[in-house]
Design a protein around this motif. Structure first.
Motif, PDB file in Angstrom:
ATOM      1  N   VAL A  78       0.800  -1.230   0.000  1.00 47.41           N
ATOM      2  CA  VAL A  78       0.000   0.000   0.000  1.00 47.41           C
ATOM      3  C   VAL A  78       0.831   1.278   0.000  1.00 47.41           C
ATOM      4  O   VAL A  78       0.303   2.358  -0.238  1.00 47.41           O
ATOM      5  CB  VAL A  78      -0.992   0.032   1.189  1.00 47.41           C
ATOM      6  N   SER A  79       2.099   1.173   0.248  1.00 48.82           N
ATOM      7  CA  SER A  79       2.947   2.356   0.361  1.00 48.82           C
ATOM      8  C   SER A  79       3.253   2.981  -1.006  1.00 48.82           C
ATOM      9  O   SER A  79       3.917   2.355  -1.832  1.00 48.82           O
ATOM     10  CB  SER A  79       4.261   2.001   1.050  1.00 48.82           C
ATOM     11  N   PRO A  80       2.788   4.206  -1.248  1.00 49.73           N
ATOM     12  CA  PRO A  80       3.146   4.873  -2.498  1.00 49.73           C
ATOM     13  C   PRO A  80       4.655   5.091  -2.613  1.00 49.73           C
ATOM     14  O   PRO A  80       5.211   5.050  -3.699  1.00 49.73           O
ATOM     15  CB  PRO A  80       2.418   6.208  -2.428  1.00 49.73           C
ATOM     16  N   ALA A  83       6.249   1.710  -3.612  1.00 51.53           N
ATOM     17  CA  ALA A  83       5.870   1.324  -4.975  1.00 51.53           C
ATOM     18  C   ALA A  83       6.287   2.354  -6.012  1.00 51.53           C
ATOM     19  O   ALA A  83       6.339   2.070  -7.195  1.00 51.53           O
ATOM     20  CB  ALA A  83       4.358   1.135  -5.046  1.00 51.53           C
ATOM     21  N   GLY A  88       0.178   2.543  -4.761  1.00 52.45           N
ATOM     22  CA  GLY A  88       0.836   1.352  -4.247  1.00 52.45           C
ATOM     23  C   GLY A  88       0.872   0.259  -5.306  1.00 52.45           C
ATOM     24  O   GLY A  88       0.682   0.513  -6.495  1.00 52.45           O
ATOM     25  N   GLU A  91      -3.058  -2.148  -7.001  1.00 46.12           N
ATOM     26  CA  GLU A  91      -4.179  -1.362  -6.472  1.00 46.12           C
ATOM     27  C   GLU A  91      -5.532  -1.836  -7.007  1.00 46.12           C
ATOM     28  O   GLU A  91      -6.484  -2.011  -6.252  1.00 46.12           O
ATOM     29  CB  GLU A  91      -3.962   0.110  -6.822  1.00 46.12           C
TER      30      GLU A  91
END
Length: 182
Positions: A78-80, A83, A88, A91
């Motif tokens: 989920v971490s932008p 990623a 993320g 998605e």
């Protein structure tokens, strides 16, 4: 400019009955559009999400496998920042797309029949997101490649050959000198 125009064209005759929630539609550019018409999330309006895409993970597993393994909401997914993409990893497949913060374009008019298909008008110009390709991590030849298609759970084991060192020999000698308890 041509890419932006192609992003607004979908081959075929998709009427609103085919615009199902979170179902990918590919534009003539080859990029993904994701429709939303959830009564709660979009107040009953049809919307198109123009940046709900799957950026694949760098490991051997596809996004559908990550979802099956229950990894969709792990920090690395989920971490932008991790990623290097605002949504993320994986998605769309993981169902993390929303229409909050202006991420969707509302469809103003639905199902206008034309001589060459069906027309839907949207409230704004949509910009195509990047098209991500899966990059496969290549392991050294001495490491056995896992068969990811037949795995039940994610597992990647890298085997190491033990070295014969003098310390190993000393430990073996000490173990053989210990009297057996009886």
């Amino acid at each position: 400019m041509v890419d932006i125009l192609k992003y607004h064209i979908i081959g075929g005759a998709y009427t609103s009955e085919y615009l199902l929630n979170n179902t990918v539609i590919f534009t003539s550019l080859g990029a993904e559009l994701v429709p939303f018409n959830d009564p709660i999330m979009t107040e009953g309006k049809f919307n198109l999400h123009d940046s709900c895409v799957d950026k694949p993970t760098l490991d051997l597993y596809e996004c559908d496998m990550q979802k099956e393994f229950g990894k969709c909401f792990e920090p690395f997914m989920v971490s932008p920042l991790a990623a290097q993409w605002k949504g993320g990893l994986c998605e769309r497949t993981c169902g993390r797309c929303t229409c909050e913060f202006g991420q969707c374009a509302a469809i103003q008019m639905l199902d206008l029949e034309a001589t060459n298909g069906v027309v839907h008008t949207v409230e704004r110009v949509m910009f195509p997101p990047p098209i991500f390709k899966k990059e496969v991590l290549v392991l050294p030849p001495e490491v056995e490649q896992p068969d990811v298609k037949n795995l039940e759970k994610p597992a990647l084991t890298i085997g190491f050959k033990p070295r014969n060192t003098r310390a190993d020999d000393e430990v073996a000698t000490l173990e053989s000198d210990i009297p057996a308890s009886g």
